[in-house]
Design a protein around this motif. Structure first.
Motif, short mmCIF file in Angstrom:
data_model
loop_
_atom_site.label_atom_id
_atom_site.label_comp_id
_atom_site.label_asym_id
_atom_site.label_seq_id
_atom_site.Cartn_x
_atom_site.Cartn_y
_atom_site.Cartn_z
N LEU A 191 32.73 94.96 25.97
CA LEU A 191 33.17 94.34 24.72
C LEU A 191 34.69 94.22 24.70
O LEU A 191 35.40 95.12 25.17
CB LEU A 191 32.71 95.17 23.51
CG LEU A 191 31.22 95.52 23.44
CD1 LEU A 191 30.94 96.35 22.19
CD2 LEU A 191 30.36 94.26 23.47
N ALA A 192 35.18 93.13 24.15
CA ALA A 192 36.62 92.92 24.05
C ALA A 192 36.90 92.03 22.85
O ALA A 192 36.22 91.02 22.65
CB ALA A 192 37.18 92.29 25.32
N SER A 193 37.90 92.40 22.06
CA SER A 193 38.28 91.56 20.91
C SER A 193 39.79 91.50 20.80
O SER A 193 40.47 92.54 20.82
CB SER A 193 37.66 92.11 19.61
OG SER A 193 38.11 93.42 19.34
N ASP A 194 40.29 90.29 20.69
CA ASP A 194 41.73 90.04 20.55
C ASP A 194 42.56 90.77 21.60
O ASP A 194 43.63 91.31 21.30
CB ASP A 194 42.21 90.38 19.14
CG ASP A 194 41.90 89.25 18.16
OD1 ASP A 194 42.08 88.07 18.54
OD2 ASP A 194 41.45 89.53 17.03
N VAL A 195 42.05 90.78 22.83
CA VAL A 195 42.82 91.36 23.93
C VAL A 195 43.69 90.31 24.60
O VAL A 195 44.56 90.64 25.41
CB VAL A 195 41.88 91.99 24.98
CG1 VAL A 195 41.21 93.24 24.41
CG2 VAL A 195 40.83 90.99 25.47
N VAL A 196 43.46 89.04 24.27
CA VAL A 196 44.23 87.94 24.85
C VAL A 196 45.21 87.42 23.81
O VAL A 196 44.82 86.94 22.75
CB VAL A 196 43.30 86.81 25.33
CG1 VAL A 196 44.12 85.64 25.87
CG2 VAL A 196 42.33 87.32 26.38
N TYR A 197 46.48 87.56 24.10
CA TYR A 197 47.54 87.03 23.26
C TYR A 197 48.75 86.83 24.17
O TYR A 197 48.60 86.80 25.40
CB TYR A 197 47.84 87.95 22.06
CG TYR A 197 48.03 89.40 22.40
CD1 TYR A 197 49.29 89.92 22.64
CD2 TYR A 197 46.93 90.26 22.50
CE1 TYR A 197 49.46 91.25 22.97
CE2 TYR A 197 47.09 91.60 22.82
CZ TYR A 197 48.36 92.09 23.06
OH TYR A 197 48.53 93.41 23.39
N HIS A 198 49.92 86.70 23.63
CA HIS A 198 51.07 86.35 24.45
C HIS A 198 51.64 87.59 25.14
O HIS A 198 52.56 88.24 24.65
CB HIS A 198 52.15 85.68 23.61
CG HIS A 198 53.27 85.08 24.42
ND1 HIS A 198 53.05 84.12 25.39
CD2 HIS A 198 54.60 85.32 24.43
CE1 HIS A 198 54.20 83.79 25.95
NE2 HIS A 198 55.16 84.52 25.39
N HIS A 199 51.02 87.95 26.27
CA HIS A 199 51.55 89.06 27.06
C HIS A 199 51.42 88.70 28.54
O HIS A 199 50.88 87.65 28.90
CB HIS A 199 50.84 90.38 26.73
CG HIS A 199 49.35 90.36 26.93
ND1 HIS A 199 48.76 90.33 28.18
CD2 HIS A 199 48.32 90.37 26.04
CE1 HIS A 199 47.45 90.36 28.05
NE2 HIS A 199 47.15 90.35 26.76
N TYR A 200 51.92 89.59 29.41
CA TYR A 200 52.03 89.26 30.83
C TYR A 200 50.98 89.94 31.69
O TYR A 200 51.14 90.06 32.90
CB TYR A 200 53.43 89.66 31.32
CG TYR A 200 54.54 88.95 30.60
CD1 TYR A 200 54.85 87.61 30.89
CD2 TYR A 200 55.27 89.58 29.60
CE1 TYR A 200 55.85 86.94 30.21
CE2 TYR A 200 56.28 88.92 28.91
CZ TYR A 200 56.57 87.61 29.23
OH TYR A 200 57.56 86.94 28.56
N PHE A 201 49.87 90.36 31.09
CA PHE A 201 48.87 91.12 31.83
C PHE A 201 47.50 90.44 31.84
O PHE A 201 46.48 91.10 32.01
CB PHE A 201 48.75 92.53 31.22
CG PHE A 201 50.07 93.24 31.13
CD1 PHE A 201 50.66 93.81 32.24
CD2 PHE A 201 50.74 93.32 29.91
CE1 PHE A 201 51.88 94.45 32.15
CE2 PHE A 201 51.96 93.96 29.81
CZ PHE A 201 52.54 94.53 30.94
N LEU A 202 47.49 89.13 31.65
CA LEU A 202 46.22 88.44 31.54
C LEU A 202 45.44 88.44 32.85
O LEU A 202 44.22 88.56 32.85
CB LEU A 202 46.44 87.01 31.04
CG LEU A 202 46.98 86.91 29.60
CD1 LEU A 202 47.19 85.46 29.20
CD2 LEU A 202 46.05 87.61 28.62
N ASP A 203 46.14 88.30 33.98
CA ASP A 203 45.44 88.35 35.26
C ASP A 203 44.83 89.73 35.49
O ASP A 203 43.72 89.86 36.02
CB ASP A 203 46.39 87.99 36.41
CG ASP A 203 46.75 86.50 36.43
OD1 ASP A 203 46.01 85.71 35.80
OD2 ASP A 203 47.76 86.14 37.05
#
Length: 264
Positions: A191-203
């Motif tokens: 499960l994941a919620s709002d883990v994607v935003y403007h940061h440098y760890f998306l990969d």
């Protein structure tokens, strides 16, 4: 009142760690069991002891101010300790959407006794709801978030759930096989919620989702789409996961996706 534990009981100083599995844990346990009688069975004593130990490892960050926010899911009143001083101490819109979905699709998802890991659990609302719905939950986040996370989990799940949730440190993309070896750890749901935003760890986030996925694992990811980088991550997510849009909320810009890892 159907709160699992008395919401008025607070540790005298959140920066002080309990010296043993007593401290504020014992104070919390003196609060009554759920008055509506709907609390889950205590479970295996060894599992309970292990879970309690895992919940007491981390010291809550001593923020200048905490607030008590109230939610209701799965027939329970849930009181969350939050602080606007940290992104990881606030419940974001994607979390409430994911909680609503879990609540409305409990039987379809077969959450009873399911093994669930939450990435970026923050203050822990999603993990709490999954636990109340019967899942065996591992809640993960960065070290500075874990103290408040464990506090909220203990406050809202002790004496009300079949399985006490576990708290573990998870730094995206780092030491994954060492800390979550595929031979040992299997999860029905990530499960994941709002883990994607403007940061440098998306990969690193994506590689973590991939590592935690095995045959049969379903990723449920809810996110408020704010930036172009959010859509770029979604494109990469679709490249490695068979992706289904489960729900969309235009008023809040939140989308909920189901992902199943593609296997060659």
């Amino acid at each position: 009142m159907d709160l699992c534990l008395n919401s008025t009981q607070q540790p005298q100083h959140l920066g002080q760690a309990p010296k043993c599995p007593g401290g504020w844990l014992e104070a919390e346990e003196e609060g009554a069991a759920p008055e509506d009688g709907t609390g889950g069975p205590p479970g295996d004593p060894q599992e309970t002891e292990s879970s309690l130990q895992s919940l007491l490892k981390f010291v809550p960050t001593d923020y200048a101010s905490y607030t008590q926010e109230h939610y209701r899911f799965a027939g329970k009143s849930i009181v969350m300790q939050e602080s606007i001083e940290s992104f990881g101490a606030v419940v974001w819109p994607g979390a409430t959407v994911l909680c609503q979905y879990l609540e409305e699709h409990t039987e379809e998802l077969n959450l009873q006794d399911a093994k669930v890991l939450e990435i970026g659990a923050g203050p822990g609302l999603v993990s709490i709801v999954a636990s109340i719905l019967g899942a065996q939950v591992t809640a993960t986040d960065l070290p500075d978030v874990l103290g408040n996370l464990q506090y909220n989990l203990l406050k809202n799940t002790l004496k009300c759930t079949a399985h006490l949730p576990e708290v573990k440190e998870l730094v995206w993309g780092e030491d994954l096989e060492e800390n979550f070896p595929k031979s040992t750890f299997y999860y029905n749901y990530v499960l994941a919620s709002d883990v994607v935003y403007h940061h440098y760890f998306l990969d690193k986030l994506l590689s973590t989702m991939v590592h935690l996925s095995q045959p049969g694992t379903v990723v449920l990811w809810a996110n408020k789409f704010r930036f172009s980088s959010d859509y770029e991550f979604l494109d990469k997510f679709k490249q490695v996961f068979d992706t289904t849009l489960l729900a969309e909320y235009p008023e809040s810009s939140v989308k909920l996706f189901k992902g199943i890892l593609k296997w060659d």
